[in-house]
Design a protein around this motif. Sequence first.
Motif, short mmCIF file in Angstrom:
data_model
loop_
_atom_site.label_atom_id
_atom_site.label_comp_id
_atom_site.label_asym_id
_atom_site.label_seq_id
_atom_site.Cartn_x
_atom_site.Cartn_y
_atom_site.Cartn_z
N THR A 49 0.81 -1.22 0.00
CA THR A 49 0.00 0.00 0.00
C THR A 49 0.85 1.27 0.00
O THR A 49 0.40 2.31 -0.47
CB THR A 49 -0.95 0.02 1.22
OG1 THR A 49 -0.17 -0.06 2.42
CG2 THR A 49 -1.90 -1.16 1.18
N GLY A 50 2.07 1.18 0.47
CA GLY A 50 2.93 2.36 0.51
C GLY A 50 3.39 2.82 -0.86
O GLY A 50 3.90 3.94 -1.00
N PHE A 51 3.20 1.98 -1.88
CA PHE A 51 3.64 2.33 -3.23
C PHE A 51 2.49 2.69 -4.15
O PHE A 51 2.68 2.79 -5.36
CB PHE A 51 4.45 1.17 -3.83
CG PHE A 51 5.77 0.96 -3.16
CD1 PHE A 51 6.81 1.86 -3.34
CD2 PHE A 51 5.97 -0.12 -2.32
CE1 PHE A 51 8.03 1.68 -2.71
CE2 PHE A 51 7.19 -0.32 -1.69
CZ PHE A 51 8.22 0.59 -1.88
N THR A 52 1.31 2.90 -3.60
CA THR A 52 0.14 3.19 -4.43
C THR A 52 0.36 4.43 -5.30
O THR A 52 0.11 4.42 -6.51
CB THR A 52 -1.10 3.39 -3.54
OG1 THR A 52 -1.31 2.21 -2.76
CG2 THR A 52 -2.33 3.65 -4.38
N THR A 53 0.84 5.50 -4.70
CA THR A 53 1.04 6.74 -5.46
C THR A 53 2.17 6.59 -6.47
O THR A 53 2.02 6.95 -7.65
CB THR A 53 1.35 7.91 -4.51
OG1 THR A 53 0.27 8.08 -3.61
CG2 THR A 53 1.57 9.20 -5.30
#
Length: 297
Positions: A49-53
């Motif tokens: 989820t930390g790499f969504t952007t």
Amino acid sequence: MTSMTGTVTRTLESVGATIAYDVRPAQGAGEGTGDRPALLLIGSPMDATGFTTLASHFPDRTVITYDPRGVGRSVRTDGVAENVPGEHAEDLRRVVEAVGAGPVDVFASSGGAVNGLALVAAHPELVRTLVAHEPPTAQVLPDREAALEVCADIHATYLRSGTGPAMAKFFVVVSRRGPFPTDWRDEPTPDPAAFGLPTEDDGTRGDPLLGQNMRGCTSYEPDFDALRAARTRLVVAAGKESEGQFPARAAAAVAERLGTDLVLFPGDHGGFLGGEYGQQGEPEAFAQTLREVLDQD
């Protein structure tokens, strides 16, 4: 930016863990990986989820993310309390081979950068380019003994007193600029309440940062002979705003050992974040820098 619509989530069995990973196909590529190598985005203990952007800035690439063992959807099945980079590297090998996307480009941040270095040392044929962003390995620092002791103390504090006291120490450590002094134990013990952290111990001991990965990650010494011998292009990076901090100092030392220049990225340790975990970096500029680095092949 594009959404993560079309992302496929799968699981695989690794040694002692079930690993969950996500594949977002390049636009117009169907189930294929497009004209460019797939891009693997990894952290530790940060999950997918930390790499969504950041992933949303690469619609032309198939983007692969995953949850490291013991984090999020990836469950340990061996009952072991701590992880080491070699285990993570084997999990990553299985993910790349399962997708059938190798050799891949890898952007690896923090503990993920340590695991990325372990992956290239063991399986260089799977990685075309590794961008290792602020790998927090204390072994390469001139103040390594004090740094290793500090990290071991955070882990011991967690086992003894729980999340609040240990995380307060962690916050102090990651914000420090410059070497760790030999008399670090004489410094005041930080108050968890000053950081908005709990002061009561809830009794849990499964935290992936403080419990599972703190010692294994920071005490890992990269295999520099294997890394220099690899055909993989190695790029070691640090945030422009991270100068003097532990992970950035380690990145500079790794780059020096590899005989490469340290590449500066926008922001700090979390410069790629776009609101994930309540942290706002400079994701657009960060993604542009990453694209430029990856295109220099």
